[in-house]
Design a protein around this motif. Structure first.
Motif, PDB file in Angstrom:
ATOM      1  N   SER A 310       0.817  -1.118   0.008  1.00  0.00           N
ATOM      2  CA  SER A 310       0.118   0.080  -0.092  1.00  0.00           C
ATOM      3  C   SER A 310       0.682   1.296  -0.126  1.00  0.00           C
ATOM      4  O   SER A 310       0.103   2.256  -0.349  1.00  0.00           O
ATOM      5  CB  SER A 310      -1.024   0.128   1.149  1.00  0.00           C
ATOM      6  N   PRO A 312       3.197   4.097  -1.094  1.00  0.00           N
ATOM      7  CA  PRO A 312       3.705   4.513  -2.455  1.00  0.00           C
ATOM      8  C   PRO A 312       5.158   4.662  -2.443  1.00  0.00           C
ATOM      9  O   PRO A 312       5.600   4.908  -1.401  1.00  0.00           O
ATOM     10  CB  PRO A 312       2.991   6.022  -2.779  1.00  0.00           C
ATOM     11  N   ASN A 313       5.925   4.649  -3.533  1.00  0.00           N
ATOM     12  CA  ASN A 313       7.498   4.582  -3.575  1.00  0.00           C
ATOM     13  C   ASN A 313       7.849   5.926  -3.360  1.00  0.00           C
ATOM     14  O   ASN A 313       8.803   6.052  -2.401  1.00  0.00           O
ATOM     15  CB  ASN A 313       7.966   4.442  -5.090  1.00  0.00           C
ATOM     16  N   TRP A 315       6.548   8.446  -1.404  1.00  0.00           N
ATOM     17  CA  TRP A 315       6.298   8.606  -0.060  1.00  0.00           C
ATOM     18  C   TRP A 315       7.153   8.130   0.970  1.00  0.00           C
ATOM     19  O   TRP A 315       7.733   8.489   1.815  1.00  0.00           O
ATOM     20  CB  TRP A 315       4.843   8.374   0.288  1.00  0.00           C
ATOM     21  N   GLN A 316       7.365   6.729   0.654  1.00  0.00           N
ATOM     22  CA  GLN A 316       8.323   5.891   1.307  1.00  0.00           C
ATOM     23  C   GLN A 316       9.904   6.616   1.141  1.00  0.00           C
ATOM     24  O   GLN A 316      10.302   6.464   2.196  1.00  0.00           O
ATOM     25  CB  GLN A 316       8.269   4.337   0.918  1.00  0.00           C
ATOM     26  N   GLY A 415       9.101   1.254 -12.954  1.00  0.00           N
ATOM     27  CA  GLY A 415       8.653   2.351 -11.765  1.00  0.00           C
ATOM     28  C   GLY A 415       9.713   2.837 -10.896  1.00  0.00           C
ATOM     29  O   GLY A 415       9.721   3.556 -10.090  1.00  0.00           O
TER      30      GLY A 415
END
Length: 480
Positions: A310, A312-313, A315-316, A415
């Protein structure tokens, strides 16, 4: 020594002949074989035409034809067909001249006569344990002559390579997948170029700026070939990709091949490291969860996996930078090839989603096979729990896991642009993003297509792994 060599050569010739027969029966490969070995096949065909005149089938056919004509079979057949055709036309109230009726009767009678002749000839040959001469039989006779084989090697080299590949189911399987990969890459190149060609962006105006005159824009378009037609530009781009010569980029006039050669390995390295670490973590977690369903470990692992899917790349990545770079100052915020610590956070971001996906798939796939009949049989035989789990459960559950890994690898390659932007990594993803708003067509084409090549090759490896792990696939390969 000579006998051994002759036997070995005889085995090779026999194998070539057998494979030649098989390929001629396969519509997908038949015409390719005839095309690749056109000079050799032409010689074989000429010999076939000569030998066919005096083979057993032709002799029997001529004899049976003479007997049928002498017995009045054709005349009786024509009379019967004439009566049938007259009744048919009378029933449908169709008017037809005598000449037209005669032509119609003649045509139908000849067709039936030939069919009956063929059936009788075939039956007689079967009774006498003989068969009709074919082009493949002619090839067998010619290839048995060492001189013909040696002479035909050069003009028929491509044909013999095809025969060699067709002999091995595994080689044929790999070559077929590689051929499909080439088609996929070609399709990707055409699709990407078409989208860029139809996009509203104007490379000349974007690069030269708003102050550019029409003459400058025209000169820019002419210099980079943008004034040419769609097909010409498409051909030039595909040719450049095929020859690994993508020319110069619109912006910066940099050599695209060298740029991709510098940037692509960075993205590939990040992706591969993330993949390896993710698999190393996900497989044990998935297996443990499957062997202890509905336990505390199962719920905990799957809950963490759901969170991993869940997040997002971008945000992480920002959270990791905020905590480990700015607050704790443990890890560098941006990527530096000379500092291995700078790769830690990008690998975590890229590998989180893959770890979660593989762990969940491992659990569900292992749970599915763990109650199969062969697992019960293995337990009844007294095999150890570890042996049953690794040899029977995981081995049979691995196919869908491999599929997920292959799909996720493609997603990670595509991605990675977000992750590269967050961590200021000069990889192929960020390179394509930077170039797409111009649009720098050669640069984008190079980046996208070479990414597609990598993903396609990974899918080929996945297909090969299918055959390695699943004996059912290997069995089908041998039958095909």
């Amino acid at each position: 020594m000579g006998g051994t060599e002759a036997a070995r050569r005889g085995g090779l010739i026999g194998s070539i002949s057998t494979t030649y027969h098989k390929i001629l029966l396969n519509p997908s490969y038949k015409y390719l074989l005839l095309l690749l070995g056109a000079p050799v096949n032409l010689v074989v065909f000429l010999f076939y035409l000569v030998q066919r005149r005096k083979d057993d089938y032709t002799a029997a056919e001529n004899r049976i034809r003479s007997a049928m004509l002498a017995s009045g079979y054709l005349e009786a057949l024509q009379a019967e067909i004439a009566q049938q055709q007259k009744r048919k036309h009378e029933f449908f109230k169709q008017k037809i001249s005598e000449q037209q009726l005669q032509q119609e009767v003649e045509r139908i009678a000849q067709a039936r006569f030939k069919e009956e002749l063929r059936d009788r000839t075939t039956k007689e040959l079967l009774l006498n344990n003989k068969k009709r001469l074919t082009m493949a039989d002619t090839f067998d006779r010619l290839i048995a002559n060492p001189l013909f084989f040696i002479i035909s090697l050069i003009p028929g080299l491509l044909m013999y390579i095809l025969i060699f590949l067709y002999r091995s189911p595994y080689l044929k399987y790999i070559v077929e997948r590689l051929a499909m990969t080439i088609l996929v890459i070609f399709g990707v190149a055409v699709l990407v170029f078409t989208i860029l060609y139809l996009s509203p962006f104007n490379p000349a105006a974007n690069i030269l700026g708003e102050t550019a005159t029409p003459e400058q824009i025209a000169a820019f378009n002419k210099m980079h070939g943008l004034d040419q037609g769609y097909l010409t530009q498409l051909w030039n781009n595909i040719k450049g990709i095929a020859y690994f010569d993508l020319g110069k980029s619109f912006s910066g006039n940099e050599d695209i091949t060298n740029s991709i050669a510098r940037k692509f390995p960075i993205t590939l390295t990040l992706t591969v490291i993330s993949l390896i670490i993710a698999i190393a973590i996900a497989l044990p977690i998935g297996i443990i969860s499957a062997t202890r369903p509905n336990s505390f470990f199962d719920y905990t692992f799957m809950f963490v996996a759901l969170i991993g899917l869940s997040i997002p790349n971008f945000w992480q990545g920002l959270i990791l930078i905020l905590n480990f770079s700015i607050k704790l100052q443990w890890l560098p915020a941006t990527f530096n090839p000379e500092n291995w610590l700078s790769i830690v956070m990008p690998v975590i971001v890229l590998g989180t989603g893959l770890t979660a996906s593989v762990a969940r798939m491992t659990r569900s796939s292992t749970l599915e096979v763990i109650h199969e009949d062969y697992m019960i049989t293995a337990r009844a035989k007294g095999l150890g729990k570890q042996t049953i789990l690794m040899k029977h459960a995981v081995r049979n559950a691995i196919i869908p896991i491999i599929t997920v890994i292959g799909l996720q690898f493609g997603g990670m390659m595509g991605g990675s642009a977000v992750t590269e932007k967050v961590f200021n990594i000069s990889g192929i993803g960020s390179y394509i993003v930077d170039k797409q708003f111009i649009p720098d067509i050669p640069a984008i084409m190079g980046g996208v297509v070479y990414t597609a090549i990598t993903i396609s090759l990974v899918n080929v490896i996945i297909d090969i792994l299918y055959a390695f792990f699943d004996p059912r696939i290997r069995s089908k390969m041998k039958q095909y």
